[in-house]
Structures are given as structure tokens and as C-alpha cells.
Scaffold this active site. Sequence first.
Site, PDB file in Angstrom:
ATOM      1  N   TYR A 175       0.828  -1.226   0.000  1.00 20.56           N
ATOM      2  CA  TYR A 175       0.000   0.000   0.000  1.00 20.56           C
ATOM      3  C   TYR A 175       0.855   1.266   0.000  1.00 20.56           C
ATOM      4  O   TYR A 175       0.500   2.248  -0.648  1.00 20.56           O
ATOM      5  CB  TYR A 175      -1.004  -0.032   1.166  1.00 20.56           C
ATOM      6  CG  TYR A 175      -2.193  -0.901   0.808  1.00 20.56           C
ATOM      7  CD1 TYR A 175      -3.218  -0.394   0.022  1.00 20.56           C
ATOM      8  CD2 TYR A 175      -2.240  -2.228   1.174  1.00 20.56           C
ATOM      9  CE1 TYR A 175      -4.273  -1.195  -0.366  1.00 20.56           C
ATOM     10  CE2 TYR A 175      -3.295  -3.045   0.790  1.00 20.56           C
ATOM     11  CZ  TYR A 175      -4.315  -2.517   0.023  1.00 20.56           C
ATOM     12  OH  TYR A 175      -5.358  -3.319  -0.378  1.00 20.56           O
ATOM     13  N   HIS A 208     -15.141   1.027  -2.294  1.00 18.72           N
ATOM     14  CA  HIS A 208     -14.050   0.214  -1.734  1.00 18.72           C
ATOM     15  C   HIS A 208     -13.060   1.020  -0.914  1.00 18.72           C
ATOM     16  O   HIS A 208     -11.930   0.592  -0.706  1.00 18.72           O
ATOM     17  CB  HIS A 208     -13.327  -0.526  -2.871  1.00 18.72           C
ATOM     18  CG  HIS A 208     -14.171  -1.565  -3.548  1.00 18.72           C
ATOM     19  ND1 HIS A 208     -13.861  -2.120  -4.770  1.00 18.72           N
ATOM     20  CD2 HIS A 208     -15.329  -2.158  -3.169  1.00 18.72           C
ATOM     21  CE1 HIS A 208     -14.795  -2.997  -5.112  1.00 18.72           C
ATOM     22  NE2 HIS A 208     -15.702  -3.036  -4.167  1.00 18.72           N
ATOM     23  N   CYS A 224      -7.669   2.636  12.335  1.00 20.26           N
ATOM     24  CA  CYS A 224      -7.098   1.834  13.415  1.00 20.26           C
ATOM     25  C   CYS A 224      -7.926   0.560  13.579  1.00 20.26           C
ATOM     26  O   CYS A 224      -9.161   0.634  13.682  1.00 20.26           O
ATOM     27  CB  CYS A 224      -7.105   2.638  14.714  1.00 20.26           C
ATOM     28  SG  CYS A 224      -6.561   1.654  16.125  1.00 20.26           S
ATOM     29  N   CYS A 280      -9.389   0.906  17.596  1.00 24.09           N
ATOM     30  CA  CYS A 280     -10.404   1.890  18.015  1.00 24.09           C
ATOM     31  C   CYS A 280     -11.200   2.451  16.836  1.00 24.09           C
ATOM     32  O   CYS A 280     -12.176   3.176  17.031  1.00 24.09           O
ATOM     33  CB  CYS A 280      -9.784   3.021  18.824  1.00 24.09           C
ATOM     34  SG  CYS A 280      -8.826   4.185  17.837  1.00 24.09           S
ATOM     35  N   CYS A 304      -1.752   3.818  15.529  1.00 28.38           N
ATOM     36  CA  CYS A 304      -2.754   4.839  15.812  1.00 28.38           C
ATOM     37  C   CYS A 304      -2.205   5.822  16.845  1.00 28.38           C
ATOM     38  O   CYS A 304      -1.648   5.400  17.867  1.00 28.38           O
ATOM     39  CB  CYS A 304      -4.004   4.142  16.352  1.00 28.38           C
ATOM     40  SG  CYS A 304      -5.294   5.258  16.869  1.00 28.38           S
ATOM     41  N   GLY A 346     -14.800   0.907 -17.469  1.00 27.19           N
ATOM     42  CA  GLY A 346     -13.471   0.430 -17.057  1.00 27.19           C
ATOM     43  C   GLY A 346     -13.472  -0.519 -15.884  1.00 27.19           C
ATOM     44  O   GLY A 346     -12.581  -0.461 -15.040  1.00 27.19           O
ATOM     45  N   SER A 368     -14.015  -4.805 -14.941  1.00 21.25           N
ATOM     46  CA  SER A 368     -14.165  -6.152 -15.515  1.00 21.25           C
ATOM     47  C   SER A 368     -15.451  -6.828 -15.040  1.00 21.25           C
ATOM     48  O   SER A 368     -15.776  -7.918 -15.484  1.00 21.25           O
ATOM     49  CB  SER A 368     -12.946  -7.013 -15.148  1.00 21.25           C
ATOM     50  OG  SER A 368     -12.872  -7.146 -13.743  1.00 21.25           O
TER      51      SER A 368
HETATM   52  C1  BJW Z   1     -10.194   0.092 -19.627  1.00 17.66           C
HETATM   53  C2  BJW Z   1      -9.062   0.837 -19.895  1.00 17.66           C
HETATM   54  C3  BJW Z   1      -9.285   2.087 -20.452  1.00 17.66           C
HETATM   55  C4  BJW Z   1      -8.361  -0.962 -19.050  1.00 17.66           C
HETATM   56  N1  BJW Z   1     -10.544   2.491 -20.682  1.00 17.66           N
HETATM   57  N2  BJW Z   1     -11.433   0.511 -19.883  1.00 17.66           N
HETATM   58  C5  BJW Z   1     -21.391 -13.046  -4.769  1.00 17.66           C
HETATM   59  C6  BJW Z   1     -20.971 -13.997  -5.668  1.00 17.66           C
HETATM   60  C7  BJW Z   1     -19.646 -14.386  -5.711  1.00 17.66           C
HETATM   61  C8  BJW Z   1     -18.716 -13.868  -4.834  1.00 17.66           C
HETATM   62  C9  BJW Z   1     -19.127 -12.920  -3.942  1.00 17.66           C
HETATM   63  C10 BJW Z   1     -20.441 -12.520  -3.924  1.00 17.66           C
HETATM   64  N3  BJW Z   1     -20.556 -11.554  -2.953  1.00 17.66           N
HETATM   65  C11 BJW Z   1     -19.374 -11.368  -2.382  1.00 17.66           C
HETATM   66  C12 BJW Z   1     -18.477 -12.192  -2.972  1.00 17.66           C
HETATM   67  C13 BJW Z   1     -17.061 -12.259  -2.597  1.00 17.66           C
HETATM   68  C14 BJW Z   1     -16.212 -11.176  -3.188  1.00 17.66           C
HETATM   69  C15 BJW Z   1     -16.222 -11.312  -4.725  1.00 17.66           C
HETATM   70  O1  BJW Z   1     -16.848 -10.583  -5.456  1.00 17.66           O
HETATM   71  N4  BJW Z   1     -15.439 -12.232  -5.244  1.00 17.66           N
HETATM   72  C16 BJW Z   1     -15.340 -12.433  -6.692  1.00 17.66           C
HETATM   73  C17 BJW Z   1     -13.928 -12.094  -7.150  1.00 17.66           C
HETATM   74  C18 BJW Z   1     -15.779 -13.808  -7.009  1.00 17.66           C
HETATM   75  N5  BJW Z   1     -16.683  -9.847  -2.794  1.00 17.66           N
HETATM   76  C19 BJW Z   1     -16.391  -9.341  -1.638  1.00 17.66           C
HETATM   77  O2  BJW Z   1     -15.764  -9.989  -0.806  1.00 17.66           O
HETATM   78  C20 BJW Z   1     -16.891  -7.934  -1.337  1.00 17.66           C
HETATM   79  N6  BJW Z   1     -17.566  -7.910  -0.069  1.00 17.66           N
HETATM   80  C21 BJW Z   1     -18.840  -8.301   0.043  1.00 17.66           C
HETATM   81  O3  BJW Z   1     -19.491  -8.647  -0.907  1.00 17.66           O
HETATM   82  O4  BJW Z   1     -19.308  -8.253   1.348  1.00 17.66           O
HETATM   83  C22 BJW Z   1     -20.470  -9.015   1.667  1.00 17.66           C
HETATM   84  C23 BJW Z   1     -20.004 -10.436   1.914  1.00 17.66           C
HETATM   85  C24 BJW Z   1     -18.986 -10.642   2.789  1.00 17.66           C
HETATM   86  C25 BJW Z   1     -18.570 -11.960   3.041  1.00 17.66           C
HETATM   87  C26 BJW Z   1     -19.161 -13.011   2.359  1.00 17.66           C
HETATM   88  C27 BJW Z   1     -20.189 -12.765   1.446  1.00 17.66           C
HETATM   89  C28 BJW Z   1     -20.623 -11.448   1.242  1.00 17.66           C
HETATM   90  C29 BJW Z   1     -15.708  -6.993  -1.172  1.00 17.66           C
HETATM   91  C30 BJW Z   1     -14.954  -6.786  -2.437  1.00 17.66           C
HETATM   92  C31 BJW Z   1     -13.735  -5.896  -2.174  1.00 17.66           C
HETATM   93  C32 BJW Z   1     -12.878  -5.731  -3.414  1.00 17.66           C
HETATM   94  N7  BJW Z   1     -11.672  -5.108  -3.038  1.00 17.66           N
HETATM   95  C33 BJW Z   1     -10.701  -4.799  -4.094  1.00 17.66           C
HETATM   96  C34 BJW Z   1      -9.397  -4.333  -3.406  1.00 17.66           C
HETATM   97  C35 BJW Z   1      -9.567  -2.927  -2.855  1.00 17.66           C
HETATM   98  C36 BJW Z   1      -8.349  -2.456  -2.164  1.00 17.66           C
HETATM   99  C37 BJW Z   1      -7.167  -2.280  -3.071  1.00 17.66           C
HETATM  100  O5  BJW Z   1      -7.245  -1.748  -4.169  1.00 17.66           O
HETATM  101  O6  BJW Z   1      -6.097  -2.655  -2.646  1.00 17.66           O
HETATM  102  O7  BJW Z   1     -11.210  -3.771  -4.964  1.00 17.66           O
HETATM  103  S1  BJW Z   1     -10.414  -6.151  -5.191  1.00 17.66           S
HETATM  104  C38 BJW Z   1     -10.185  -5.177  -6.632  1.00 17.66           C
HETATM  105  O8  BJW Z   1     -11.183  -5.524  -7.615  1.00 17.66           O
HETATM  106  C39 BJW Z   1     -10.464  -3.727  -6.202  1.00 17.66           C
HETATM  107  C40 BJW Z   1     -11.317  -3.230  -7.338  1.00 17.66           C
HETATM  108  O9  BJW Z   1     -12.075  -2.120  -6.929  1.00 17.66           O
HETATM  109  C41 BJW Z   1     -12.129  -4.441  -7.703  1.00 17.66           C
HETATM  110  C42 BJW Z   1     -12.737  -4.401  -9.071  1.00 17.66           C
HETATM  111  O10 BJW Z   1     -11.745  -4.395 -10.077  1.00 17.66           O
HETATM  112  P1  BJW Z   1     -11.987  -3.579 -11.426  1.00 17.66           P
HETATM  113  O11 BJW Z   1     -12.094  -2.143 -11.129  1.00 17.66           O
HETATM  114  O12 BJW Z   1     -13.089  -4.190 -12.193  1.00 17.66           O
HETATM  115  O13 BJW Z   1     -10.566  -3.789 -12.161  1.00 17.66           O
HETATM  116  P2  BJW Z   1     -10.106  -4.931 -13.178  1.00 17.66           P
HETATM  117  O14 BJW Z   1      -8.616  -4.874 -13.240  1.00 17.66           O
HETATM  118  O15 BJW Z   1     -10.697  -6.227 -12.850  1.00 17.66           O
HETATM  119  O16 BJW Z   1     -10.716  -4.472 -14.570  1.00 17.66           O
HETATM  120  C43 BJW Z   1     -10.249  -3.331 -15.258  1.00 17.66           C
HETATM  121  C44 BJW Z   1     -11.096  -3.154 -16.502  1.00 17.66           C
HETATM  122  O17 BJW Z   1     -10.732  -1.948 -17.145  1.00 17.66           O
HETATM  123  C45 BJW Z   1     -10.912  -4.283 -17.540  1.00 17.66           C
HETATM  124  O18 BJW Z   1     -12.193  -4.729 -17.976  1.00 17.66           O
HETATM  125  C46 BJW Z   1     -10.164  -3.605 -18.688  1.00 17.66           C
HETATM  126  O19 BJW Z   1     -10.500  -4.128 -19.961  1.00 17.66           O
HETATM  127  C47 BJW Z   1     -10.639  -2.178 -18.543  1.00 17.66           C
HETATM  128  N8  BJW Z   1      -9.735  -1.155 -19.040  1.00 17.66           N
HETATM  129  N9  BJW Z   1      -7.953   0.065 -19.503  1.00 17.66           N
HETATM  130  C48 BJW Z   1     -11.586   1.635 -20.382  1.00 17.66           C
HETATM  131  N10 BJW Z   1      -8.251   2.876 -20.755  1.00 17.66           N
END
Ligand code: BJW
Length: 247
Positions: free
Chosen positions: A65, A117, A125, A128, A146, A186, A188
Site C-alpha cells: 500500500y 471500496h 485503526c 479503536c 494509531c 473500465g 471487468s
Molecule cells: C479500460 C481501460 C481504459 C483498461 N478504458 N477501460 C457473490 C458472488 C460471488 C462472490 C461474492 C459474492 N458476494 C461477495 C463475494 C465475494 C467477493 C467477490 O466478489 N469475489 C469475486 C472475485 C468472485 N466480494 C467481496 O468480498 C466484497 N464484499 C462483500 O461482498 O461483502 C459481503 C459479503 C462478505 C462476506 C461473504 C459474502 C458477502 C468486497 C470486495 C472488495 C474488493 N476489493 C478490491 C481491493 C480494494 C483495495 C485495493 O485496491 O487494494 O477492490 S479487489 C479489486 O477488484 C479492487 C477493485 O475495486 C475491484 C474491481 O476491479 P476492477 O475495477 O473491475 O478492475 P479490473 O482490473 O478487474 O478491470 C479493469 C477493466 O478496465 C478491464 O475490464 C479492462 O479491460 C478495462 N480497461 N484500460 C476503459 N483505458
Amino acid sequence: MFSEELRYLLRGEPVITVLTGAGISAESGVPTFRGEDGIWKKLKPEELANFDAFLKNPALVWEWYHHRQNLIKNIEPNRGHYALAELETIYKRFYLITQNIDNLHIRAGSKNPIELHGNIMRNRCIKCGALSYEVELLKEVSIPECSICNGMLRPDVVWFGEMLPPQSLKEANRAMQESTIFFSIGTSAQVQPAASMPIWAKNYGAYLVEINIEETLLTPYVDEFIKGKSGEILPVLLKEITSFKSK
Ligand code: BJW
């Protein structure tokens, strides 16, 4: 580039919701997560982006980070971010929901992005719950503490298995229900619950548009897919809107 139907809707009094993902920041130099150049080609998300991983090896997670905070601090919002900030001033009812933690929408002038997110510039912290923003100071130490209770600080972002901020979810729900045009830009569309938001909005009646450099899991469900870079397409969209709004 844009359909007649989209143009027609944009000329009226639409309620617009935009959901952004890592792709909108790619042209600023922020690596995306998945895909060819994605950071998770090299790092496994489950090793870094969950709380257990943090407790097991907080120094490693903080190193990651700190590296990203530093990267983000030294780059600028791009034309896509600025176009969205401008659109917000044109339409009375405009919601911006972002999965990004990079703060670039705010730096581009967006007033009230719904951050699903969290934000990498904020720390929390684990003992707390106090929030802090002393990023510069924190970089000096590998595991920052903290200043109130000496508990371990973590980045205030949402990891896998964690709940999204309830207030953000509430605001996003409202946007989904009210919107008449919904743009997914943008992302996935692989991470829940954000991945389902465009579909929910469509079920509530929104016209669903996707902007991406490639097709995603969402593409089969959209009304309109615009292929290309958001930093190129959004300024063209803005120009077009500005031309008919000024008539
Ligand atoms: C362009 C471009 C250009 C490139 N122009 N385009 C239901 C079903 C299945 C699973 C789950 C579910 N509910 C919950 C889950 C579990 C999990 C989940 O979804 N897992 C899947 C992977 C299967 N979800 C969670 O755990 C979430 N919590 C939750 O649901 O709580 C309730 C719960 C809790 C416990 C149990 C059950 C329910 C929390 C998700 C947190 C995600 N956190 C992250 C990290 C954040 C911190 C950090 O950055 O360090 O967030 S993961 C990462 O992925 C980050 C992003 O915000 C997130 C999404 O990614 P994104 O933005 O889509 O990026 P990419 O790289 O995937 O795509 C980029 C796109 O851009 C591509 O398509 C390119 O083509 C395009 N692109 N250049 C336009 N110039």
C-alpha cells in the site's frame, strides 16, 4: 460512436449514474488488477487483499500500500476523470459510484463520488476505528500505529470478505433505482456487489451503457457497448453533450 437512442436520452433530463473501475485510471498510469498488465498477474489477491493476510503479514501488506500510495500521489487524473467531473455540472441529477480507491475522481473535481471500496489516502485503526490521513508520516514506518490508542493502522479500503461501507451502499442503491442512464466504465465486472449494480439499474429501467477496451462479463446484458479507452471516449461524449445543451 453513440447510438441515436443514447443521444435522445442525453438530450432530455436523464438521471445519470456512472460506475467506474480500475480502467478509468489506467491512462493515468495506475495498473489495473486483472488482465495482461494487471497487478494480480504478479501478486495473488488473496495473499494481500484480505484481513487475514494483513494480520499474518502486516509489513508486507503495508509495503504494497505504501508503494501504491506513492505511485498515486505522483500521477494526475486523466481526461476521462475530468470529463466526468464536467458532466456532473451539466446534469442536475448525476451520481458517480467508484470502486477505485485512488482518489483521482476527487482530484479531478468530482464533488461527491460514492466510494465503494474506500480510499487509499485514509487509514483506520483496527483497535479503536479512528481514521487518519497522515500518509507522509506513515511512510516512515513499516507498520504504522494509531496516535490515539497505539493500535495497528490499516488502509481504509475494502478487502475480500469485508462488508462495503453501509452509507456508500445505501447511496449506490438510491442511484441504481433512480437512474435512467447507467454507464459502467473500465471495470471487468467480476467483483461483487459492484459487478451486479449495472444489472440492477437496468432491471429498475435504466438504459445500460458500457465503455471498455474489451468485452466483459457484463457486455451480453448491456444496451450499448462502446469499445475504447475511457480517456478518449468520455471527452467526445462530453463535447457532444455540450454542443446540444448549449443550443
Ligand atoms: C479500460 C481501460 C481504459 C483498461 N478504458 N477501460 C457473490 C458472488 C460471488 C462472490 C461474492 C459474492 N458476494 C461477495 C463475494 C465475494 C467477493 C467477490 O466478489 N469475489 C469475486 C472475485 C468472485 N466480494 C467481496 O468480498 C466484497 N464484499 C462483500 O461482498 O461483502 C459481503 C459479503 C462478505 C462476506 C461473504 C459474502 C458477502 C468486497 C470486495 C472488495 C474488493 N476489493 C478490491 C481491493 C480494494 C483495495 C485495493 O485496491 O487494494 O477492490 S479487489 C479489486 O477488484 C479492487 C477493485 O475495486 C475491484 C474491481 O476491479 P476492477 O475495477 O473491475 O478492475 P479490473 O482490473 O478487474 O478491470 C479493469 C477493466 O478496465 C478491464 O475490464 C479492462 O479491460 C478495462 N480497461 N484500460 C476503459 N483505458
